[in-house]
Design a protein around this motif. Structure first.
Motif, PDB file in Angstrom:
ATOM      1  N   ALA A 185       1.022  -1.416   0.314  1.00  0.00           N
ATOM      2  CA  ALA A 185       0.306  -0.107   0.297  1.00  0.00           C
ATOM      3  C   ALA A 185       1.037   1.468   0.110  1.00  0.00           C
ATOM      4  O   ALA A 185       0.698   2.480  -0.423  1.00  0.00           O
ATOM      5  CB  ALA A 185      -1.303  -0.108   1.129  1.00  0.00           C
ATOM      6  N   GLU A 186       1.963   1.106   0.442  1.00  0.00           N
ATOM      7  CA  GLU A 186       2.719   2.043   0.481  1.00  0.00           C
ATOM      8  C   GLU A 186       3.515   3.031  -0.424  1.00  0.00           C
ATOM      9  O   GLU A 186       4.389   3.557  -0.318  1.00  0.00           O
ATOM     10  CB  GLU A 186       3.753   2.781   1.725  1.00  0.00           C
ATOM     11  CG  GLU A 186       3.089   2.196   3.384  1.00  0.00           C
ATOM     12  CD  GLU A 186       4.082   1.899   4.208  1.00  0.00           C
ATOM     13  OE1 GLU A 186       3.939   2.579   5.472  1.00  0.00           O
ATOM     14  OE2 GLU A 186       5.318   1.332   4.436  1.00  0.00           O
ATOM     15  N   PRO A 219      13.005   7.859  -6.944  1.00  0.00           N
ATOM     16  CA  PRO A 219      11.827   7.621  -7.599  1.00  0.00           C
ATOM     17  C   PRO A 219      10.809   7.446  -7.011  1.00  0.00           C
ATOM     18  O   PRO A 219      10.124   8.421  -6.686  1.00  0.00           O
ATOM     19  CB  PRO A 219      12.199   6.254  -8.926  1.00  0.00           C
ATOM     20  CG  PRO A 219      13.727   6.243  -8.783  1.00  0.00           C
ATOM     21  CD  PRO A 219      14.224   6.848  -8.164  1.00  0.00           C
ATOM     22  N   PHE A 220      11.216   7.332  -5.425  1.00  0.00           N
ATOM     23  CA  PHE A 220      10.511   7.030  -4.141  1.00  0.00           C
ATOM     24  C   PHE A 220      10.142   8.696  -3.995  1.00  0.00           C
ATOM     25  O   PHE A 220       8.528   8.512  -3.521  1.00  0.00           O
ATOM     26  CB  PHE A 220      10.950   6.046  -3.075  1.00  0.00           C
ATOM     27  CG  PHE A 220       9.776   5.512  -2.034  1.00  0.00           C
ATOM     28  CD1 PHE A 220       9.660   4.607  -2.370  1.00  0.00           C
ATOM     29  CD2 PHE A 220       9.606   6.588  -1.209  1.00  0.00           C
ATOM     30  CE1 PHE A 220       8.281   4.186  -1.581  1.00  0.00           C
ATOM     31  CE2 PHE A 220       8.766   5.692  -0.441  1.00  0.00           C
ATOM     32  CZ  PHE A 220       7.682   4.857  -0.275  1.00  0.00           C
ATOM     33  N   LEU A 221      11.088   9.608  -3.449  1.00  0.00           N
ATOM     34  CA  LEU A 221      10.655  10.763  -3.102  1.00  0.00           C
ATOM     35  C   LEU A 221       9.892  10.980  -4.758  1.00  0.00           C
ATOM     36  O   LEU A 221       9.312  11.759  -3.602  1.00  0.00           O
ATOM     37  CB  LEU A 221      12.269  10.949  -2.851  1.00  0.00           C
ATOM     38  CG  LEU A 221      12.232  11.099  -0.810  1.00  0.00           C
ATOM     39  CD1 LEU A 221      12.307  10.511  -0.256  1.00  0.00           C
ATOM     40  CD2 LEU A 221      13.280  11.845  -0.192  1.00  0.00           C
ATOM     41  N   ALA A 222      10.421  11.239  -5.337  1.00  0.00           N
ATOM     42  CA  ALA A 222       9.329  11.698  -6.039  1.00  0.00           C
ATOM     43  C   ALA A 222       7.955  11.120  -6.857  1.00  0.00           C
ATOM     44  O   ALA A 222       7.548  11.748  -7.095  1.00  0.00           O
ATOM     45  CB  ALA A 222      10.167  11.836  -7.536  1.00  0.00           C
ATOM     46  N   ASN A 223       7.740   9.874  -6.078  1.00  0.00           N
ATOM     47  CA  ASN A 223       6.620   9.310  -7.036  1.00  0.00           C
ATOM     48  C   ASN A 223       5.391   8.729  -5.959  1.00  0.00           C
ATOM     49  O   ASN A 223       4.522   8.793  -5.706  1.00  0.00           O
ATOM     50  CB  ASN A 223       6.649   8.497  -7.532  1.00  0.00           C
ATOM     51  CG  ASN A 223       7.191   8.799  -9.097  1.00  0.00           C
ATOM     52  OD1 ASN A 223       6.597   9.244 -10.082  1.00  0.00           O
ATOM     53  ND2 ASN A 223       8.475   8.781  -9.800  1.00  0.00           N
ATOM     54  N   ALA A 224       5.795   8.685  -4.669  1.00  0.00           N
ATOM     55  CA  ALA A 224       4.838   7.649  -3.873  1.00  0.00           C
ATOM     56  C   ALA A 224       4.198   8.346  -2.916  1.00  0.00           C
ATOM     57  O   ALA A 224       4.511   9.796  -2.911  1.00  0.00           O
ATOM     58  CB  ALA A 224       5.904   7.114  -3.175  1.00  0.00           C
ATOM     59  N   ARG A 225       2.900   8.582  -3.186  1.00  0.00           N
ATOM     60  CA  ARG A 225       1.819   9.209  -2.120  1.00  0.00           C
ATOM     61  C   ARG A 225       1.870   8.923  -0.968  1.00  0.00           C
ATOM     62  O   ARG A 225       1.451  10.288  -0.513  1.00  0.00           O
ATOM     63  CB  ARG A 225       0.849   8.756  -2.640  1.00  0.00           C
ATOM     64  CG  ARG A 225       0.748   9.177  -4.720  1.00  0.00           C
ATOM     65  CD  ARG A 225      -1.133   8.868  -4.833  1.00  0.00           C
ATOM     66  NE  ARG A 225      -0.968   8.888  -6.798  1.00  0.00           N
ATOM     67  CZ  ARG A 225      -1.218   7.891  -7.114  1.00  0.00           C
ATOM     68  NH1 ARG A 225      -1.132   6.683  -7.082  1.00  0.00           N
ATOM     69  NH2 ARG A 225      -1.118   8.563  -8.466  1.00  0.00           N
ATOM     70  N   ASN A 226       2.354   8.638  -0.455  1.00  0.00           N
ATOM     71  CA  ASN A 226       2.233   8.291   1.050  1.00  0.00           C
ATOM     72  C   ASN A 226       3.291   8.940   2.027  1.00  0.00           C
ATOM     73  O   ASN A 226       4.770   9.142   1.438  1.00  0.00           O
ATOM     74  CB  ASN A 226       2.392   6.983   1.690  1.00  0.00           C
ATOM     75  CG  ASN A 226       2.304   6.355   3.093  1.00  0.00           C
ATOM     76  OD1 ASN A 226       2.563   7.452   4.114  1.00  0.00           O
ATOM     77  ND2 ASN A 226       0.850   5.639   3.660  1.00  0.00           N
ATOM     78  N   TYR A 330       8.194  15.382  -4.175  1.00  0.00           N
ATOM     79  CA  TYR A 330       7.454  14.910  -4.952  1.00  0.00           C
ATOM     80  C   TYR A 330       6.071  15.907  -5.227  1.00  0.00           C
ATOM     81  O   TYR A 330       5.683  15.857  -6.301  1.00  0.00           O
ATOM     82  CB  TYR A 330       6.424  13.894  -3.250  1.00  0.00           C
ATOM     83  CG  TYR A 330       4.906  13.649  -3.933  1.00  0.00           C
ATOM     84  CD1 TYR A 330       5.425  12.770  -5.205  1.00  0.00           C
ATOM     85  CD2 TYR A 330       4.608  14.712  -3.207  1.00  0.00           C
ATOM     86  CE1 TYR A 330       3.170  12.408  -5.245  1.00  0.00           C
ATOM     87  CE2 TYR A 330       2.941  14.144  -3.478  1.00  0.00           C
ATOM     88  CZ  TYR A 330       1.726  12.931  -4.077  1.00  0.00           C
ATOM     89  OH  TYR A 330       1.284  12.395  -4.278  1.00  0.00           O
ATOM     90  N   TYR A 331       6.192  17.053  -3.876  1.00  0.00           N
ATOM     91  CA  TYR A 331       5.199  18.547  -5.106  1.00  0.00           C
ATOM     92  C   TYR A 331       5.972  18.963  -6.052  1.00  0.00           C
ATOM     93  O   TYR A 331       5.004  19.428  -7.375  1.00  0.00           O
ATOM     94  CB  TYR A 331       4.523  18.801  -3.709  1.00  0.00           C
ATOM     95  CG  TYR A 331       4.251  18.347  -2.775  1.00  0.00           C
ATOM     96  CD1 TYR A 331       2.325  17.731  -3.546  1.00  0.00           C
ATOM     97  CD2 TYR A 331       4.056  17.381  -1.711  1.00  0.00           C
ATOM     98  CE1 TYR A 331       1.775  17.270  -2.556  1.00  0.00           C
ATOM     99  CE2 TYR A 331       3.578  16.874  -0.734  1.00  0.00           C
ATOM    100  CZ  TYR A 331       2.469  16.581  -1.524  1.00  0.00           C
ATOM    101  OH  TYR A 331       1.135  16.049  -0.146  1.00  0.00           O
ATOM    102  N   LYS A 332       7.214  18.894  -6.380  1.00  0.00           N
ATOM    103  CA  LYS A 332       7.979  19.565  -7.844  1.00  0.00           C
ATOM    104  C   LYS A 332       6.989  18.449  -8.810  1.00  0.00           C
ATOM    105  O   LYS A 332       6.409  19.076  -9.991  1.00  0.00           O
ATOM    106  CB  LYS A 332       9.250  19.755  -7.721  1.00  0.00           C
ATOM    107  CG  LYS A 332      10.023  20.671  -6.870  1.00  0.00           C
ATOM    108  CD  LYS A 332      11.253  20.430  -6.690  1.00  0.00           C
ATOM    109  CE  LYS A 332      11.857  20.874  -6.088  1.00  0.00           C
ATOM    110  NZ  LYS A 332      14.129  21.160  -5.904  1.00  0.00           N
ATOM    111  N   GLU A 333       7.522  17.513  -8.302  1.00  0.00           N
ATOM    112  CA  GLU A 333       6.960  16.423  -9.647  1.00  0.00           C
ATOM    113  C   GLU A 333       5.396  16.712  -9.970  1.00  0.00           C
ATOM    114  O   GLU A 333       4.760  16.903 -11.491  1.00  0.00           O
ATOM    115  CB  GLU A 333       6.636  14.578  -9.451  1.00  0.00           C
ATOM    116  CG  GLU A 333       8.919  14.201  -9.327  1.00  0.00           C
ATOM    117  CD  GLU A 333       9.406  14.741 -10.847  1.00  0.00           C
ATOM    118  OE1 GLU A 333       8.656  14.151 -12.151  1.00  0.00           O
ATOM    119  OE2 GLU A 333      10.187  15.287 -11.589  1.00  0.00           O
TER     120      GLU A 333
END
Length: 656
Positions: A185-186, A219-226, A330-333
Motif C-alpha cells: 500500500a505504501e 524515484p520513491f521520493l518523487a512518486n510515492a503518495r504516502n 514529490y510536489y515538484k513532480e
C-alpha cells in the motif's frame, strides 16, 4: 580523492615507460595480487627516487619525475578504482592499506630536500615545463619540505591519518546495511516499471525491502503518495554512514586545522584555496553570498507553490500545511506534471538506458572528431564495457575507457569518473578512464541523462588529453575548474539540436517533439531556487568547518535550521557528505564556481552545440590541455574574451 594522493597523482611523476601496447588495459587484481603489485610499485618508486636524489644536476629532472609518476599511477589508480567497484569484498578491503602506503610514499617524495632542490634548480625549456616545475614546487611546499623537521614529521603523520579516516568514512557509506521496508500500500504512486524492477526485493510477507541506492531512493521520493513513507525513507537516507562518520568528520577537520597551523595559516580554507582559481576564503564567501542573494526569493516562492500543491492534494487549509523536505521532490513532480505536462518517470520510455549510452557516445564522436570502438577485454564485472578511442580522421589510437553503469552490492554508490592512465606525449603514453554510475537499467529520466552526460564530460577530459607530462594530464587541473567540462556537457542532454540525434541510435523510441522539449526545459528550470539554495548550504557548511572546525552535526543543524524548511531532528546528512571527507574539503563551492565558466563557454557554440569545428577547437583548447596551461588562460583562449558570470546567474534563477 584524498588530499595527499591527489598531490601525488597530479604533481608527482614515474619509472620505466615502455612503448605502450596498442590497447593498454587495466590490471585486474585479486586480493593477493593487489598487495603484491602494491609492494612492488612502492619498492620501485623508492629505488628510483634514490637514484634521482643521487644526481647532482637538475638536467633531465622533468622526464625523471614523469617516469616516476607513471610507474606509481599504473598501480595506484587501478587499485583506487577496484577498491570502490570490485565485487569481491576481499579486493575492496585489500585496496585500503595499499592506498595508505601510497599516501605515505607521496609525502616521503615531496619531503625530500634533494629532490626539491633538483626541481628548484631546473631550467624549464618551454612553457609546459615551466608550469610543471611550478606545480611540483607547490607540491613540495604543500608537503612541508621547507618546514622544520619536527613540523615536517607531523605533516606526514597527518596526511597518513587523513587517508585512513577518508577510507573509513567512505567504507561506512558503501557498506551501510540500512534497509527500509514498505508495504504494498505504501508503494502507491510508484510506476509499474519501478515495482517490477524491485519485485525481487520483497520479503516473505510481500513487503518491499529497499536499499539506500539512488535508483531506489530518488524515484520513491518523487512518486510515492504516502507522506509518512517518504519521510521514513528520507530520514533513513539522511542517516547514511551513521554517527561514527560524524566522529570521523570531526577528527578530519580538526587535523586539517592543525595542519594549516603548521604553515602559520589561520585555517585549512586558507591553506587549500591558495592553490585554486578562487585564491582566498574571502573570495569564496563573496561568491556564495551573491548566490544566496540571487536565489533566496525564488526559493521562497517555489516552496509556497509546493505548500499550496500539498494543501490542494490533502484537502487541508493552506495555513495548516508545511512543505517538508521529504515532500519537495514529490510536489515538484506534481507541479511539473500539471504545469508542463512533463514528469521524470515518463521520460524513461524516451531514454532507454542502453540507447541513452549510445546517444552520449554518438554525440561525443561527432562533436570531437573521434571514433569509439567497443572491444572485449578482461573486466571486473560482466556488466562492464570497454571502448577504444580513435581519431576519426587519422584512425590513430588515442585512449580507452570503461563503463560500469549499474548498481550492485558493495559498489561505489554515486556517479564518478576515475582516471586510470594519464597521457604523456614525451613518454608516448595514451590515457584511459572509467565511468562508474548507478543507473536504472530500464531507462533514464532527464536528471539521470544529465548525470550520464556530466560524468562522460569528465571521461572526455581524461581520454582526449594530449599533455607532455603525466602529472599535468586530464583532470589534473585546479579543483575549482575540474567540474567545468562536465557541467558544460550537461547541456547536450537539454538542447533540441543534439537530442534530435537520439532517433539515430533508437529509431523505434518515441521522440520528444519541439513542444515537449520546450516543456522539458521549463520543467527542468522549475525548482532552480531550491536546488541552488541547497548547493549554497552544502558549500557554506564546508567552508564553515574548513575555517573553524566545530562539532559537525551542531554546525549543520544551525545552518539547516535557518533555511525555510528547517532541520529534521534525527537526520545527519554530514555523515554521508563524502566530498568533504576527501579532497573537496574547502572545495565544494567549486561545483558552482566551475559552472560559471561552463555555462559561459557554451556561448562559443553560438547556439549550434553540434558544430564540429567548435567541438574540435574545444577539444584542442580545453580537453587536450589538462593542467599544462593555466586554466583561466585556456578559457580566455577558447572564448576569445574574459569570462562572464551572466549565464550562471540566469541559470540559477531559472531565467536562462
Amino acid at each position: 580523492m584524498r588530499l595527499a594522493l591527489l598531490l601525488l597523482a597530479a604533481a608527482l611523476p614515474a619509472f620505466a615507460a615502455p612503448q605502450p601496447p596498442a590497447r593498454p588495459l587495466m590490471p585486474l587484481y585479486d586480493a593477493a595480487g593487489l598487495q603484491k603489485a602494491c609492494d612492488t610499485a612502492l619498492a620501485n618508486a623508492r629505488r628510483h627516487a634514490k637514484l634521482m636524489e643521487a644526481k647532482k644536476v637538475s638536467t633531465g629532472v622533468f622526464n625523471e619525475w614523469n617516469q616516476l609518476q607513471i610507474g606509481i599511477e599504473d598501480v595506484l589508480n587501478p587499485v583506487y578504482l577496484l577498491g570502490e567497484v570490485h565485487p569481491d569484498k576481499a579486493v575492496r578491503d585489500a585496496a585500503e592499506p595499499c592506498l595508505t602506503q601510497f599516501t605515505s610514499l607521496s609525502t616521503e617524495l615531496f619531503q625530500s630536500e634533494k629532490l626539491f632542490h633538483r626541481v628548484q634548480d631546473a631550467k624549464p625549456g618551454n612553457a609546459h615545463q615551466a608550469k610543471f616545475r611550478k606545480d611540483l614546487l607547490e607540491g613540495f611546499e604543500d608537503n612541508g619540505v621547507t618546514l622544520p623537521p619536527e613540523k615536517r614529521a607531523r605533516v606526514k603523520a597527518i596526511f597518513d591519518k587523513l587517508e585512513e579516516l577518508r577510507q573509513a568514512f567512505d567504507r561506512n557509506i558503501r557498506d551501510d546495511p540500512t534497509r527500509v521496508t514498505f508495504t504494498p500500500a505504501e508503494m502507491d504512486g510508484m510506476p509499474q516499471a519501478y515495482l517490477k524492477a524491485h519485485e525481487g526485493k520483497r520479503d516473505k510477507d510481500g513487503n518491499y525491502v529497499l536499499t539506500l541506492a539512488y535508483p531506489s531512493y530518488f524515484p520513491f521520493l518523487a512518486n510515492a503518495r504516502n507522506g509518512e513513507a517518504r519521510k521514513r525513507y528520507y530520514v533513513a537516507k539522511m542517516r547514511e554512514g551513521g554517527e561514527k562518520n560524524l566522529e570521523i568528520l570531526s577528527e578530519l577537520f580538526s587535523l586539517r586545522r592543525e595542519f594549516a597551523g603548521l604553515y602559520g595559516l589561520p585555517s585549512f580554507a586558507h591553506y587549500a584555496l591558495r592553490r585554486r582559481m578562487v585564491g582566498t576564503p574571502e573570495a569564496v564567501d563573496k561568491f556564495l553570498a551573491s548566490v544566496k542573494d540571487a536565489v533566496t526569493d525564488l526559493e521562497k516562492k517555489e516552496l509556497e507553490e509546493l505548500r499550496a500543491e500539498k494543501a490542494k492534494e490533502l484537502g487541508t487549509p493552506l495555513e495548516q500545511v508545511k512543505a517538508e523536505p521529504w515532500d519537495t521532490e514529490y510536489y515538484k513532480e506534481r507541479v511539473r506534471r500539471e504545469r508542463y505536462a512533463m514528469d521524470q518517470e515518463s521520460l524513461r520510455t524516451y531514454f532507454p538506458t542502453q540507447k541513452a549510452v549510445d546517444y552520449v557516445l554518438l554525440v561525443s564522436q561527432r562533436l570531437y572528431g573521434v571514433t569509439f570502438r567497443e572491444a572485449r577485454v578482461p573486466v571486473w564485472n560482466p556488466d562492464v564495457r570497454y571502448f577504444d578511442v580513435l581519431d576519426a580522421k587519422s584512425g590513430q589510437f588515442l585512449s580507452g575507457f570503461y563503463l560500469d553503469l549499474y548498481p550492485r552490492e558493495g559498489k561505489y554508490n554515486h556517479a564518478a569518473a576515475f582516471g586510470l592512465r594519464g597521457a604523456s606525449l614525451v613518454a608516448k603514453r595514451t590515457p584511459s578512464a572509467a565511468l562508474v554510475a548507478n543507473l536504472d537499467d530500464k531507462g533514464l529520466n532527464h536528471d539521470e541523462l544529465e548525470t550520464l552526460m556530466h560524468e562522460f564530460g569528465h571521461v572526455m577530459h581524461n581520454v582526449l588529453s594530449r599533455t607532455d607530462y603525466q602529472p599535468q594530464a586530464g583532470a589534473a587541473v585546479k579543483q575549482d575548474f575540474g567540474e567545468a567540462p562536465s557541467k558544460m556537457y550537461e547541456e547536450w542532454a537539454r538542447r533540441e539540436g543534439p537530442l534530435a540525434l537520439f532517433k539515430e541510435v533508437c529509431p523505434d523510441c518515441p521522440q520528444l517533439s519541439h513542444e515537449q522539449l520546450q516543456k522539458m526545459q521549463a520543467a527542468r528550470r522549475y525548482g532552480q531556487g531550491s536546488r541552488y539554495a541547497r548547493q549554497w548550504l552544502y558549500s557554506v557548511y564546508d567552508m564553515e568547518l574548513s575555517k573553524d572546525p566545530r562539532p559537525p552535526l551542531a554546525v549543520w543543524k544551525q545552518l539547516e535550521a535557518a533555511t525555510p524548511q528547517g532541520h529534521v531532528e534525527g537526520t545527519m546528512l554530514p555523515a554521508s557528505f563524502s566530498h568533504i571527507a576527501s579532497s573537496y574539503a574547502a572545495g565544494y563551492y567549486g561545483y558552482m564556481w566551475a559552472e560559471v565558466l561552463a555555462l559561459d563557454m557554451l556561448s562559443a557554440f553560438k547556439g549550434d552545440l553540434m558544430d564540429p569545428a567548435v567541438g574540435r577547437r574545444y577539444r584542442d583548447t580545453i580537453l587536450s590541455q589538462g593542467g599544462q596551461e593555466e586554466e583561466m588562460d585556456q578559457v580566455r583562449k577558447f572564448l576569445g574574451r574574459e569570462p562572464s558570470s551572466d549565464a550562471f546567474f540566469a541559470e540559477i534563477t531559472g531565467k536562462r
